[in-house]
Design a protein around this motif. Structure first.
Motif, PDB file in Angstrom:
ATOM      1  N   ASP A   1       0.838  -1.206   0.000  1.00  0.00           N
ATOM      2  CA  ASP A   1       0.000   0.000   0.000  1.00  0.00           C
ATOM      3  C   ASP A   1       0.869   1.252   0.000  1.00  0.00           C
ATOM      4  OD1 ASP A   1      -2.738   1.294   0.417  1.00  0.00           O
ATOM      5  OD2 ASP A   1      -1.636   2.063   2.151  1.00  0.00           O
ATOM      6  N   ASN A   2       1.951   1.205   0.770  1.00  0.00           N
ATOM      7  CA  ASN A   2       2.893   2.325   0.830  1.00  0.00           C
ATOM      8  C   ASN A   2       3.479   2.626  -0.553  1.00  0.00           C
ATOM      9  OD1 ASN A   2       5.606   3.043   3.207  1.00  0.00           O
ATOM     10  ND2 ASN A   2       4.719   4.297   1.623  1.00  0.00           N
ATOM     11  N   LEU A   3       3.951   1.575  -1.223  1.00  0.00           N
ATOM     12  CA  LEU A   3       4.597   1.757  -2.530  1.00  0.00           C
ATOM     13  C   LEU A   3       3.592   2.144  -3.621  1.00  0.00           C
ATOM     14  CD1 LEU A   3       7.135  -1.216  -2.437  1.00  0.00           C
ATOM     15  CD2 LEU A   3       7.652   1.229  -2.237  1.00  0.00           C
ATOM     16  N   GLN A   4       2.353   1.821  -3.410  1.00  0.00           N
ATOM     17  CA  GLN A   4       1.326   2.200  -4.399  1.00  0.00           C
ATOM     18  C   GLN A   4       0.920   3.664  -4.273  1.00  0.00           C
ATOM     19  OE1 GLN A   4      -1.646  -0.751  -3.511  1.00  0.00           O
ATOM     20  NE2 GLN A   4      -0.991  -2.103  -5.192  1.00  0.00           N
ATOM     21  N   HIS A   5       1.350   4.324  -3.222  1.00  0.00           N
ATOM     22  CA  HIS A   5       0.958   5.721  -2.987  1.00  0.00           C
ATOM     23  C   HIS A   5       2.170   6.634  -2.828  1.00  0.00           C
ATOM     24  CE1 HIS A   5      -2.723   3.486  -1.886  1.00  0.00           C
ATOM     25  NE2 HIS A   5      -3.350   4.552  -2.341  1.00  0.00           N
ATOM     26  N   MET A   6       3.210   6.344  -3.579  1.00  0.00           N
ATOM     27  CA  MET A   6       4.399   7.198  -3.545  1.00  0.00           C
ATOM     28  C   MET A   6       4.147   8.479  -4.328  1.00  0.00           C
ATOM     29  SD  MET A   6       6.534   5.464  -1.699  1.00  0.00           S
ATOM     30  CE  MET A   6       8.211   6.043  -2.008  1.00  0.00           C
ATOM     31  N   GLU A   7       4.796   9.565  -3.910  1.00  0.00           N
ATOM     32  CA  GLU A   7       4.688  10.852  -4.596  1.00  0.00           C
ATOM     33  C   GLU A   7       5.654  10.871  -5.781  1.00  0.00           C
ATOM     34  OE1 GLU A   7       5.455  13.817  -1.652  1.00  0.00           O
ATOM     35  OE2 GLU A   7       4.020  12.959  -0.235  1.00  0.00           O
ATOM     36  N   TYR A   8       5.366  10.017  -6.733  1.00  0.00           N
ATOM     37  CA  TYR A   8       6.248   9.869  -7.895  1.00  0.00           C
ATOM     38  C   TYR A   8       5.406   9.281  -9.019  1.00  0.00           C
ATOM     39  CZ  TYR A   8      10.948   9.458  -9.922  1.00  0.00           C
ATOM     40  OH  TYR A   8      12.090   9.629 -10.677  1.00  0.00           O
ATOM     41  N   PRO A   9       5.641   9.707 -10.251  1.00  0.00           N
ATOM     42  CA  PRO A   9       4.833   9.191 -11.371  1.00  0.00           C
ATOM     43  C   PRO A   9       4.888   7.663 -11.428  1.00  0.00           C
ATOM     44  CG  PRO A   9       6.146  11.062 -12.078  1.00  0.00           C
ATOM     45  CD  PRO A   9       6.622  10.718 -10.697  1.00  0.00           C
ATOM     46  N   LYS A  10       3.745   7.023 -11.475  1.00  0.00           N
ATOM     47  CA  LYS A  10       3.685   5.567 -11.435  1.00  0.00           C
ATOM     48  C   LYS A  10       4.363   4.927 -12.649  1.00  0.00           C
ATOM     49  CE  LYS A  10      -0.435   5.172  -8.536  1.00  0.00           C
ATOM     50  NZ  LYS A  10       0.346   4.680  -7.401  1.00  0.00           N
ATOM     51  N   GLU A  11       4.405   5.672 -13.756  1.00  0.00           N
ATOM     52  CA  GLU A  11       5.053   5.111 -14.943  1.00  0.00           C
ATOM     53  C   GLU A  11       6.571   5.078 -14.817  1.00  0.00           C
ATOM     54  OE1 GLU A  11       4.255   9.529 -15.828  1.00  0.00           O
ATOM     55  OE2 GLU A  11       3.235   7.847 -14.830  1.00  0.00           O
ATOM     56  N   LEU A  12       7.109   5.723 -13.763  1.00  0.00           N
ATOM     57  CA  LEU A  12       8.559   5.770 -13.584  1.00  0.00           C
ATOM     58  C   LEU A  12       9.082   4.795 -12.531  1.00  0.00           C
ATOM     59  CD1 LEU A  12       9.382   9.604 -13.851  1.00  0.00           C
ATOM     60  CD2 LEU A  12       9.673   7.809 -15.571  1.00  0.00           C
ATOM     61  N   TYR A  13       8.200   3.936 -11.998  1.00  0.00           N
ATOM     62  CA  TYR A  13       8.707   2.920 -11.077  1.00  0.00           C
ATOM     63  C   TYR A  13       7.836   1.678 -11.086  1.00  0.00           C
ATOM     64  CZ  TYR A  13       5.191   4.080  -7.429  1.00  0.00           C
ATOM     65  OH  TYR A  13       4.027   4.268  -6.711  1.00  0.00           O
ATOM     66  N   ASP A  14       8.475   0.542 -10.908  1.00  0.00           N
ATOM     67  CA  ASP A  14       7.818  -0.751 -10.759  1.00  0.00           C
ATOM     68  C   ASP A  14       8.361  -1.411  -9.503  1.00  0.00           C
ATOM     69  OD1 ASP A  14       6.326  -0.728 -13.245  1.00  0.00           O
ATOM     70  OD2 ASP A  14       8.232  -1.096 -14.265  1.00  0.00           O
ATOM     71  N   PHE A  15       7.506  -2.094  -8.780  1.00  0.00           N
ATOM     72  CA  PHE A  15       8.010  -2.833  -7.626  1.00  0.00           C
ATOM     73  C   PHE A  15       7.543  -4.281  -7.684  1.00  0.00           C
ATOM     74  CE2 PHE A  15       3.928  -1.278  -6.033  1.00  0.00           C
ATOM     75  CZ  PHE A  15       3.427  -2.347  -5.303  1.00  0.00           C
ATOM     76  N   TYR A  16       8.391  -5.164  -7.169  1.00  0.00           N
ATOM     77  CA  TYR A  16       8.149  -6.596  -7.182  1.00  0.00           C
ATOM     78  C   TYR A  16       8.301  -7.161  -5.778  1.00  0.00           C
ATOM     79  CZ  TYR A  16       8.513  -6.587 -12.302  1.00  0.00           C
ATOM     80  OH  TYR A  16       8.305  -6.359 -13.639  1.00  0.00           O
ATOM     81  N   ILE A  17       7.343  -7.979  -5.383  1.00  0.00           N
ATOM     82  CA  ILE A  17       7.456  -8.747  -4.147  1.00  0.00           C
ATOM     83  C   ILE A  17       8.144 -10.062  -4.500  1.00  0.00           C
ATOM     84  CG2 ILE A  17       6.239  -9.811  -2.215  1.00  0.00           C
ATOM     85  CD1 ILE A  17       6.043  -6.722  -2.374  1.00  0.00           C
ATOM     86  N   LEU A  18       9.251 -10.351  -3.858  1.00  0.00           N
ATOM     87  CA  LEU A  18      10.015 -11.564  -4.125  1.00  0.00           C
ATOM     88  C   LEU A  18       9.642 -12.600  -3.068  1.00  0.00           C
ATOM     89  CD1 LEU A  18      13.504  -9.930  -4.851  1.00  0.00           C
ATOM     90  CD2 LEU A  18      11.493 -10.130  -6.356  1.00  0.00           C
ATOM     91  N   ALA A  19       8.699 -13.466  -3.399  1.00  0.00           N
ATOM     92  CA  ALA A  19       8.170 -14.451  -2.448  1.00  0.00           C
ATOM     93  C   ALA A  19       9.154 -15.611  -2.323  1.00  0.00           C
ATOM     94  CB  ALA A  19       6.800 -14.931  -2.909  1.00  0.00           C
ATOM     95  N   ASP A  20       9.850 -15.638  -1.216  1.00  0.00           N
ATOM     96  CA  ASP A  20      10.929 -16.602  -0.988  1.00  0.00           C
ATOM     97  C   ASP A  20      10.390 -17.818  -0.234  1.00  0.00           C
ATOM     98  OD1 ASP A  20      13.253 -17.953  -0.429  1.00  0.00           O
ATOM     99  OD2 ASP A  20      13.968 -16.513   1.069  1.00  0.00           O
TER     100      ASP A  20
END
Length: 467
Positions: free
Chosen positions: A72-91
């Motif tokens: 939720d935190n990373l989905q609401h960053m003050e940064y254009p969404k097209e300029l970042y991607d995030f991945y959860i690495l399920a170990d």
């Protein structure tokens, strides 16, 4: 018998002189560093509009309880969404981590062991994730790393973007904040991190020395990471391994004191001991393995003299604990010899005045290093006032936890060759504790400026001067 015991005593005394001299060198350098941390924080880079493209990697092993918060935190960053991607690495997750992450719309990469005895852990999944994300060095400018229990300032990408465009540093480490502060264990983490963030990390940055990588909340140039062959640091302290390798290559590692990640710290002594033992295992291993490389970098002119000194002393910053245990053991042994009559005691009678006179420098040093620097760190970075009523809980926490941490460094030294047993720290805290009271129930420092946007409450090494 007497001759051999006397020879042993002379050898012990010589060893104590040598080890004490090393402690003075280490402590003297770290104390000198602290004086550069008193300047009020100001940006040393220009603001830039969003330009850098971020790849964000979040390793997670059975983190169903907290994974939703960082997503939720990373989905609401003050940064254009097209300029970042995030991945959860399920170990190798066996709980609902993957389900929760996908229901929230996060990108998920799953990793499972090919055999029961196959290695696993954070370094492994980072290596495999970058291999799966083929071409990341072309699609992204910076790769940023967080832990699954973290929360981060929503303007972090914007600030790191500006700092990178202004400096072109290879690695940027952001201020290491803490979610939880209640209880004697978490309180100790909070105190030591408050001191090291300001009077070790920030102070070193003002001197132009490389910062310490703290394991989370740091960004690496995608190009540099690709040139290294992806994620190649595989020890139990992969952050320190990356730090010393980058330093030996002449790379820049800089500090950002303006934005913070908030990390969850253990609340029980047993969990703290296990975590610190793992840190110590990795730290000793990396220090021993890379010392020759560090000397070669100095000889070849890749790094300057003071960068060498700073990195070398940090690499062996755990030695005070081992030396103190060694000196205590040898001192007790000599005491037994004296009681047995094998040695004549030449020690004068100790009076309260003589004890105070002999130990006054150590007392003043302790008060400066822990009490005064913590107060100043609270004041300068957290805009908090210090409450004298909580001095006793602070000192008690410092005493107990220092013994726990010290013994962990010794155990880690003997186990430093074991680098494949990753010990997970359980996470469950979903939010940053009450912003109006900095240390929860112990009540250290009420906020003068309680707004999180103004940087009142945001969270190395550990392993810095005080940890």
């Amino acid at each position: 018998m007497l001759d051999s015991v006397e020879i042993f005593e002379a050898a012990v005394q010589a060893l104590m002189v040598v080890t004490s001299a090393w402690l003075m060198v280490l402590l003297g350098f770290q104390l000198a560093i602290t004086f550069f941390g008193f300047k009020r924080n100001t940006k040393d880079y220009q603001d830039h509009p969003p330009q850098m493209r971020f790849l964000v990697l979040v390793p997670a092993h059975n983190e169903e309880a907290v994974i939703g918060d960082i997503i939720d935190n990373l989905q609401h960053m003050e940064y254009p969404k097209e300029l970042y991607d995030f991945y959860i690495l399920a170990d190798n997750c066996t709980d609902g981590t993957v389900r929760v992450a996908r229901e929230m719309g996060a990108n998920v990469l799953e990793f499972t062991r090919k055999s029961p005895d196959a290695p696993t852990g954070k370094p492994i999944v980072l290596q495999q994730a970058l291999e799966m994300l083929d071409g990341y060095e072309q699609r992204y400018d910076l790769v940023m790393f967080f832990d699954s229990d973290n929360l981060v300032d929503t303007n972090m990408f914007l600030e790191v973007n500006s700092q990178y465009l202004s400096t072109k540093a290879d690695i940027i480490q952001c201020y290491l904040g803490i979610k939880n502060r209640k209880g004697m264990v978490a309180l100790f983490y909070y105190m030591t991190y408050t001191i090291t963030n300001r009077f070790f990390q920030y102070a070193k940055s003002r001197l132009g020395l490389n910062s310490v990588i703290g394991g989370t909340g740091f960004a690496v140039s995608a190009k540099y990471l690709y040139e290294r062959g992806g994620w190649t640091a595989m020890s139990l302290t992969e952050d320190f391994e990356l730090q010393i390798a980058a330093t030996c290559e002449g790379r820049r590692i800089i500090w950002n004191n303006n934005v913070r990640i908030y990390d969850e710290k253990p609340t029980r002594f047993r969990a703290s001991f296990r975590q610190r033992t793992r840190w110590a295992q990795g730290h000793w291993y990396v220090a021993f393995k890379n010392t020759p490389k560090l000397f070669r970098a100095l000889k070849d002119g890749t790094i300057g003299f003071w960068e060498f000194v700073s990195t070398f002393l940090y690499a062996y910053s755990l030695t005070p604990y081992v030396i103190l245990v060694l000196q205590l053991g040898l001192g007790l042994l000599l005491g037994v010899f004296r009681l047995a009559g094998w040695l004549q005691s030449a020690s004068p009678m100790v009076t309260p005045l003589s004890w105070l006179t002999n130990n006054l420098p150590s007392i003043l040093l302790f008060l400066y290093s822990f009490v005064f620097l913590f107060y100043m760190g609270e004041r300068l970075d957290n805009h908090a006032r210090f409450d004298i009523k909580v001095l006793l809980p602070m000192l008690w926490s410092m005493l107990i936890n220092t013994m726990v941490a010290g013994w962990a460094q010794v155990v880690g030294l003997f186990k430093h060759r074991r680098q494949s047993n990753w010990v997970k720290t359980e996470h469950s805290i979903h939010h940053i504790e009450d912003m109006t009271v900095r240390l929860g129930d112990v009540g250290i420092g009420r906020e003068e400026t309680p707004s999180p946007e103004e940087g009142c409450d945001k969270e190395p090494l550990d392993n810095g001067m005080s940890a």
